[in-house]
Motif scaffolding. Structure first.
Motif, PDB file in Angstrom:
ATOM      1  N   VAL A 207      76.881 -33.639  22.813  1.00 14.51           N
ATOM      2  CA  VAL A 207      76.867 -32.719  23.939  1.00 14.51           C
ATOM      3  C   VAL A 207      75.824 -33.129  24.992  1.00 14.51           C
ATOM      4  O   VAL A 207      76.121 -33.195  26.190  1.00 14.51           O
ATOM      5  N   PHE A 208      74.609 -33.435  24.535  1.00 14.88           N
ATOM      6  CA  PHE A 208      73.532 -33.677  25.499  1.00 14.88           C
ATOM      7  C   PHE A 208      73.088 -35.132  25.595  1.00 14.88           C
ATOM      8  O   PHE A 208      72.298 -35.477  26.477  1.00 14.88           O
ATOM      9  N   ASN A 209      73.544 -35.974  24.666  1.00 14.72           N
ATOM     10  CA  ASN A 209      73.143 -37.390  24.741  1.00 14.72           C
ATOM     11  C   ASN A 209      74.202 -38.256  24.084  1.00 14.72           C
ATOM     12  O   ASN A 209      73.891 -39.155  23.297  1.00 14.72           O
ATOM     13  N   SER A 210      75.439 -37.992  24.424  1.00 15.74           N
ATOM     14  CA  SER A 210      76.549 -38.653  23.750  1.00 15.74           C
ATOM     15  C   SER A 210      76.526 -40.170  23.984  1.00 15.74           C
ATOM     16  O   SER A 210      76.274 -40.643  25.088  1.00 15.74           O
ATOM     17  N   GLY A 211      76.772 -40.902  22.903  1.00 12.92           N
ATOM     18  CA  GLY A 211      76.902 -42.349  23.025  1.00 12.92           C
ATOM     19  C   GLY A 211      75.596 -43.113  23.024  1.00 12.92           C
ATOM     20  O   GLY A 211      75.587 -44.326  23.244  1.00 12.92           O
ATOM     21  N   ALA A 212      74.482 -42.441  22.756  1.00 12.93           N
ATOM     22  CA  ALA A 212      73.181 -43.118  22.797  1.00 12.93           C
ATOM     23  C   ALA A 212      73.122 -44.300  21.831  1.00 12.93           C
ATOM     24  O   ALA A 212      72.423 -45.280  22.087  1.00 12.93           O
ATOM     25  N   PHE A 213      73.880 -44.197  20.728  1.00 12.46           N
ATOM     26  CA  PHE A 213      73.812 -45.260  19.715  1.00 12.46           C
ATOM     27  C   PHE A 213      75.163 -45.929  19.501  1.00 12.46           C
ATOM     28  O   PHE A 213      75.402 -46.494  18.433  1.00 12.46           O
ATOM     29  N   TYR A 214      76.034 -45.880  20.506  1.00 14.90           N
ATOM     30  CA  TYR A 214      77.325 -46.553  20.361  1.00 14.90           C
ATOM     31  C   TYR A 214      77.134 -48.034  20.036  1.00 14.90           C
ATOM     32  O   TYR A 214      77.919 -48.628  19.296  1.00 14.90           O
TER      33      TYR A 214
END
Length: 339
Positions: A207-214
């Motif tokens: 919700v608030f930091n989506s994809g930070a570790f993709y």
């Protein structure tokens, strides 16, 4: 009459509480892997205790059918210390987040790790304050634009693994929420370690930091961005397993191509048992995109365990001085009466 414990399953560790995390939150995966691993440890449910602080991750104890404390912000390691010292038979897990553990709780985290109490600390790192709806946290990258840093964060982020290794942690590891097999293996090893085990889990806040570790979780991308650590084996990564990490003439890591006349014997070999924490710290400093980020156990060494040493002192005092008398102690030495 048989004294064997009944074979528990993941369902036995599920509480009757409604789970209130956002749909597709990475916390679900961590919860599922925890419930999968606990039955394998051969302990009855009443021998587990989960202690949390404040934050999304800290709702974890509600969802486990074990003993648990949803304590106060940043103080979970302190509460866990009391739990373990007063009841050493419990297996104690601390569930915390990057904000809870590394901001207001940084002091408590540091001292729990340096003492090497026999507890397990799982840090859910999503690089954001999710419960309060999107402020930057101690692990948010430089320049991260959040609700509290609209022009970009100016804070140099903390590296949780470097913090733990700097505190001489005896077990340090990293995994990813959606890498379920690796996460379960890592939790299992943490549970079986004698002393403080510290595990950072890259956890997606969709919700608030989506994809930070993709870069570390998406198939097709992660193979080029992470390296799985195996004790005694060289650091090799890449989709074709054609890249590695070696130390250069200055003792610094560098990425090399295995097809350019460099063999596996030239690479850096992982030694999780090294007493000197330098190698573990060097690995912790390898960050994307300059290096593949290490997943797995960075450090696993034996050190005296705090709660065992405390019990030895208590037993020795009882043997030499006898059972204590609290009332007598209160009225001993220099006492006075306030009138």
């Amino acid at each position: 009459m048989s004294t064997l414990l009944p074979q528990l399953t993941a369902k036995d560790f599920a509480s009757d509480q409604e789970i209130r995390w956002c749909p597709r939150c990475g916390d679900y995966s961590i919860l599922a892997q925890m419930k999968k691993v606990l039955p394998e440890l051969g302990l009855p449910k009443e021998q587990f205790c989960f202690v949390s602080g404040i934050g999304c991750s800290s709702r974890f104890p509600y969802y486990m059918d074990t003993y648990g404390f949803h304590s106060i912000h940043g103080r979970a390691p302190a509460v866990a210390t009391g739990v373990k010292l007063s009841n050493p038979d419990l297996q104690v897990w601390v569930i915390t987040g990057d904000g809870d553990a590394l901001s207001i709780g940084g002091n408590h985290l540091m001292h729990a790790i340096r003492r090497n109490l026999d507890i397990n600390i799982i840090l859910f790192n999503n690089q954001i304050y999710g419960l309060t709806k999107g402020q930057y946290s101690p692990t948010s990258p430089l320049g991260a634009k959040t609700k509290s840093t609209p022009y970009g964060s100016l804070d140099n982020p903390l590296n949780p693994l470097s913090v733990a290794i700097g505190c001489e942690a005896s077990f340090v590891a990293r995994s990813v929420d959606v890498d379920t097999k690796h996460l379960a293996d890592t939790l299992r090893r943490a549970a079986n370690h004698k002393g403080t085990s510290f595990v950072e889990v890259y956890q997606d806040c969709n919700v608030f930091n989506s994809g930070a570790f993709y870069y570390a979780s998406k198939k097709g991308e992660k193979e080029e961005n992470i390296v799985y650590l195996e004790h005694g084996k060289p650091l090799i990564f890449g989709k074709e397993k054609d890249k590695g990490v070696r130390l250069n003439a200055h003792g610094r890591p560098e990425v090399v191509e295995l097809s350019s006349g460099i063999s596996e014997d030239d690479l850096l070999f992982h030694d999780e048992k090294a007493e000197d924490p330098s190698l573990a710290f060097l690995l912790a400093q390898m960050r994307h995109p300059l290096f593949p980020e290490p997943l797995g156990v960075l450090r696993n060494v034996s050190r005296p365990v705090y709660d065992e040493e405390v019990r030895k002192q208590v037993d020795h005092a009882k043997e030499t001085l006898g059972e204590g008398d609290l009332e007598k102690l209160f009225n001993s030495g220099d006492t006075w009466v306030v009138e």
